[in-house]
Design a protein around this motif. Structure first.
Motif, mmCIF file in Angstrom:
data_model
loop_
_atom_site.group_PDB
_atom_site.id
_atom_site.type_symbol
_atom_site.label_atom_id
_atom_site.label_comp_id
_atom_site.label_asym_id
_atom_site.label_seq_id
_atom_site.Cartn_x
_atom_site.Cartn_y
_atom_site.Cartn_z
ATOM 1 N N LEU A 17 0.951 -1.160 -0.019
ATOM 2 C CA LEU A 17 -0.068 0.007 0.016
ATOM 3 C C LEU A 17 0.702 1.309 0.017
ATOM 4 N N ARG A 18 0.620 2.146 -0.937
ATOM 5 C CA ARG A 18 1.094 3.363 -1.061
ATOM 6 C C ARG A 18 0.559 4.311 -0.224
ATOM 7 N N LEU A 19 1.054 5.841 -0.243
ATOM 8 C CA LEU A 19 0.167 6.767 0.498
ATOM 9 C C LEU A 19 -1.152 6.931 0.253
ATOM 10 N N ASP A 20 -1.195 7.135 -1.232
ATOM 11 C CA ASP A 20 -2.696 7.388 -1.762
ATOM 12 C C ASP A 20 -3.543 6.025 -1.414
ATOM 13 N N ASP A 21 -3.000 4.891 -1.466
ATOM 14 C CA ASP A 21 -3.926 3.960 -0.999
ATOM 15 C C ASP A 21 -4.372 4.036 0.383
ATOM 16 N N ALA A 22 -3.325 4.409 1.128
ATOM 17 C CA ALA A 22 -3.623 4.550 2.541
ATOM 18 C C ALA A 22 -4.664 5.469 2.798
ATOM 19 N N VAL A 23 -4.497 6.850 2.167
ATOM 20 C CA VAL A 23 -5.471 7.800 2.411
ATOM 21 C C VAL A 23 -6.787 7.341 2.065
ATOM 22 N N VAL A 24 -6.947 6.856 0.837
ATOM 23 C CA VAL A 24 -8.339 6.110 0.189
ATOM 24 C C VAL A 24 -8.907 5.413 1.409
ATOM 25 N N ILE A 25 -8.513 4.294 1.806
ATOM 26 C CA ILE A 25 -8.829 3.316 2.631
ATOM 27 C C ILE A 25 -9.303 4.229 4.109
ATOM 28 N N GLY A 26 -8.697 5.169 4.451
ATOM 29 C CA GLY A 26 -8.918 5.735 5.490
ATOM 30 C C GLY A 26 -10.400 6.693 5.354
ATOM 31 N N LEU A 27 -10.384 7.342 4.145
ATOM 32 C CA LEU A 27 -11.480 8.214 3.695
ATOM 33 C C LEU A 27 -12.684 7.177 3.484
ATOM 34 N N ALA A 28 -12.567 6.015 2.755
ATOM 35 C CA ALA A 28 -13.545 5.208 2.709
ATOM 36 C C ALA A 28 -14.011 4.456 3.971
ATOM 37 N N SER A 29 -13.216 4.474 4.953
ATOM 38 C CA SER A 29 -13.800 4.032 6.490
ATOM 39 C C SER A 29 -14.617 5.013 7.111
ATOM 40 N N MET A 30 -14.364 6.245 6.681
ATOM 41 C CA MET A 30 -15.138 7.457 7.566
ATOM 42 C C MET A 30 -16.373 7.738 6.699
ATOM 43 N N ILE A 31 -16.395 8.050 5.555
ATOM 44 C CA ILE A 31 -17.230 8.597 4.692
ATOM 45 C C ILE A 31 -18.326 7.715 4.319
ATOM 46 N N GLY A 32 -19.666 7.901 5.077
ATOM 47 C CA GLY A 32 -20.721 6.692 5.145
ATOM 48 C C GLY A 32 -21.375 7.112 6.256
ATOM 49 N N ALA A 33 -20.825 6.831 7.358
ATOM 50 C CA ALA A 33 -21.688 6.881 8.838
ATOM 51 C C ALA A 33 -21.685 8.161 8.907
ATOM 52 N N GLY A 34 -20.862 9.250 8.744
ATOM 53 C CA GLY A 34 -21.170 10.547 8.870
ATOM 54 C C GLY A 34 -22.101 11.274 8.261
ATOM 55 N N ALA A 35 -22.124 10.896 6.983
ATOM 56 C CA ALA A 35 -22.695 11.787 6.123
ATOM 57 C C ALA A 35 -24.293 11.308 5.935
ATOM 58 N N PHE A 36 -24.399 9.719 6.225
ATOM 59 C CA PHE A 36 -25.643 9.303 6.018
ATOM 60 C C PHE A 36 -26.413 8.889 7.269
ATOM 61 N N VAL A 37 -25.790 8.844 8.469
ATOM 62 C CA VAL A 37 -26.254 8.335 9.581
ATOM 63 C C VAL A 37 -26.265 9.262 10.711
ATOM 64 N N SER A 38 -24.870 9.635 11.183
ATOM 65 C CA SER A 38 -24.591 10.323 12.225
ATOM 66 C C SER A 38 -25.016 11.699 12.398
ATOM 67 N N LEU A 151 -10.860 -0.841 -5.199
ATOM 68 C CA LEU A 151 -12.230 -0.617 -4.931
ATOM 69 C C LEU A 151 -12.781 0.210 -4.083
ATOM 70 N N ALA A 152 -12.048 0.564 -2.981
ATOM 71 C CA ALA A 152 -12.068 1.548 -1.973
ATOM 72 C C ALA A 152 -11.969 2.853 -2.764
ATOM 73 N N ARG A 153 -11.009 3.011 -3.672
ATOM 74 C CA ARG A 153 -10.965 4.416 -4.489
ATOM 75 C C ARG A 153 -12.218 4.697 -5.187
ATOM 76 N N VAL A 154 -12.862 3.519 -5.773
ATOM 77 C CA VAL A 154 -13.939 3.731 -6.806
ATOM 78 C C VAL A 154 -15.039 4.337 -5.893
ATOM 79 N N LEU A 155 -15.238 3.601 -4.845
ATOM 80 C CA LEU A 155 -16.668 3.869 -4.091
ATOM 81 C C LEU A 155 -16.341 5.119 -3.256
ATOM 82 N N VAL A 156 -15.353 5.588 -2.773
ATOM 83 C CA VAL A 156 -15.165 6.911 -2.122
ATOM 84 C C VAL A 156 -15.267 7.836 -3.121
ATOM 85 N N THR A 157 -14.707 7.877 -4.270
ATOM 86 C CA THR A 157 -14.944 8.761 -5.479
ATOM 87 C C THR A 157 -16.370 9.010 -5.590
#
Length: 467
Positions: A17-38, A151-157
């Motif tokens: 995993l490179r830096l951009d991969d790691a950032v995308v996994i972090g974004l994909a882990s957060m974006i979802g709950a905050g915007a759509f539930v919490s 796949l996380a990159r596609v989903l978070v985009t």
């Protein structure tokens, strides 16, 4: 620089995993709950003070993020704070962190799967669809971490694009909102969009506002109102919002698979957290300007569907936010299953969970047994859970305790490994304890019970080994 996976019996993983991969996994882990539930739940609790709850959750997350980044740089191995706690504080602290992470994130996985199903199908079929989602995304994880990142990159985009488009539509809707004749403003005044300010709810406004399920805040008199009462309810809203930030450290649980971990992990964590905090704050402010939920019963698990309806958006916009919600929750779920399995792997290596779970795949260099066990646990919760918000608060309980241990562990670091001042670790620790105490009563009772079960299990295992 990269290392190849070792033999399956050693449980070794590969650095890919490179830096951009790691950032995308972090974004994909957060974006979802905050915007759509919490975000909707926070505004239901505190009205116009919801952005303050977002900021409080973000401040606590910042303290935790710096601790996690500092620890991951020194200990770049799978397991996150389970590994950090073992190394810095001792095995009991490490076990507490790992156990809290596993139970908290299994609850998160169940919540995300149910959110996906809620957007796609009506109630009778939701649990079946949620179970199918778990099976499909686990299958993706089982064939390699690089495929997970791709796949996380596609989903978070897709998710971010949907949220930004929806935010733009809400701004336009607010700007052209029709003037209420009772306000006495002329239609050519030019300030039509500002008339909505008169309808923004105050703190604790609306039928759904106030404490949810009591808890310690209720015992301290939050329901009586006043400054102290409002502060306690804001803390409960912040505790629920924290669930939305927890994914920033997901890359730390993948530390054994990141290239140049000392440099990559801290940067990935802080970049992902900053981006998501700005996004959540902007969305929360927009919801405040939209006003109270139109149904009078709260925003529910899909606040932006209701918000778009409030500003007169059509079915096309409903489709856009639905696609975004499904993509965001799927991305979060994808990364969650990966993170939970890596913690199970690390605990199994140390004998805190059955050792066969430490075995990884020769071909794909992933902990396949741990992945399958995590997925099965999530499937059970999906079939038995009754409320998404209860799952969210249960997750917050486990994750906040997990980060409390991380802050304690980071506080003990010294020398070349100290990257941030100890004041940030103190801030993170105090914030975690306060937000746990502010959680709803059911979550506190269930969480304490599960932690007690885990500690008892470890005690029994250790006693059996000694005998």
């Amino acid at each position: 620089m990269s290392t190849s996976a070792g033999p399956a019996s050693s449980g070794a993983l590969a650095r890919r995993l490179r830096l951009d991969d790691a950032v995308v996994i972090g974004l994909a882990s957060m974006i979802g709950a905050g915007a759509f539930v919490s975000l909707g739940a926070a505004q239901d609790l505190v009205g116009t003070l919801a952005p303050l709850a977002v900021l409080l959750a973000g401040v606590v997350a910042l303290g935790n993020a710096t601790s996690t980044a500092q620890l991951a740089a020194q200990h770049p191995s799978s397991g996150g704070t389970y590994h950090f706690g073992n190394q810095q504080l001792g095995p009991w602290w490490g076990f507490l962190a790992g156990w809290c992470f596993v139970i908290g994130k299994i609850a998160s996985c169940a919540a995300m799967a149910l959110v996906i199903a809620a957007y796609l199908v009506p109630e009778p079929a939701q649990r079946l669809v949620a179970a199918l989602v778990i099976i499909v995304l686990t299958a993706v994880n089982l064939v390699g971490i690089t495929r997970t990142a791709a796949l996380a990159r596609v989903l978070v985009t897709v998710a971010v694009a949907a949220l930004l488009l929806t935010a733009g539509r809400l701004v336009v809707g607010l700007a052209v909102a029709p003037i209420d004749p009772s306000e006495g403003l002329d239609s050519t005044d030019g300030d039509a969009g500002l008339t909505h300010l008169s309808t923004i709810p105050g703190p604790l406004a609306g039928e759904a506002a106030g404490l949810w399920d009591g808890g310690l805040a209720a015992a301290l008199g939050a329901g009586t109102g006043g400054v102290v009462g409002i502060a306690l309810v804001v803390l409960q809203a912040a505790a629920i919002m924290f669930f939305a930030f927890a994914g920033y450290a997901r890359v730390a649980t993948l530390g054994e698979e990141v290239l140049d971990p000392r440099r990559t992990i801290p940067r990935a964590i802080l970049v992902a957290l900053a981006l998501v905090c700005a996004l959540y704050l902007g969305l929360s402010i927009l919801l405040v300007f939209v006003g109270p939920a139109p149904t009078g019963e709260g925003w529910g698990p899909a606040p932006f569907l209701s918000a778009l309806e409030s500003v007169g958006a059509g079915p096309a916009w409903e489709a856009i936010i639905t696609v975004g919600a499904v993509a965001a929750a799927a991305g979060a779920l994808l990364a969650l299953v990966a993170g939970v399995s890596r913690t199970i792997l690390a605990m199994a290596r140390e004998g805190d969970l059955p050792r066969p779970l430490a075995r990884s795949s020769n071909r794909y260099a992933v902990p396949q047994r741990a992945e399958v066990v995590a997925a099965l646990a999530v499937l059970v919760l999906v079939l038995l859970a009754s409320d998404v918000l209860v799952a969210i608060t249960a997750s917050s309980f486990g994750v906040l305790l997990y980060y409390a241990v991380a802050n304690l562990a980071a506080f003990t670091q010294a020398g070349q490994w100290r990257m941030f001042p100890r004041s940030l670790q103190v801030m993170g620790l105090v914030g975690c304890v306060v937000l746990v105490a502010a959680l709803p009563g059911r979550s506190l009772v269930a969480g304490v019970g599960l932690v007690a079960v885990g500690l008892a299990y470890r005690g029994i295992v250790l006693a059996a080994r000694r005998s």
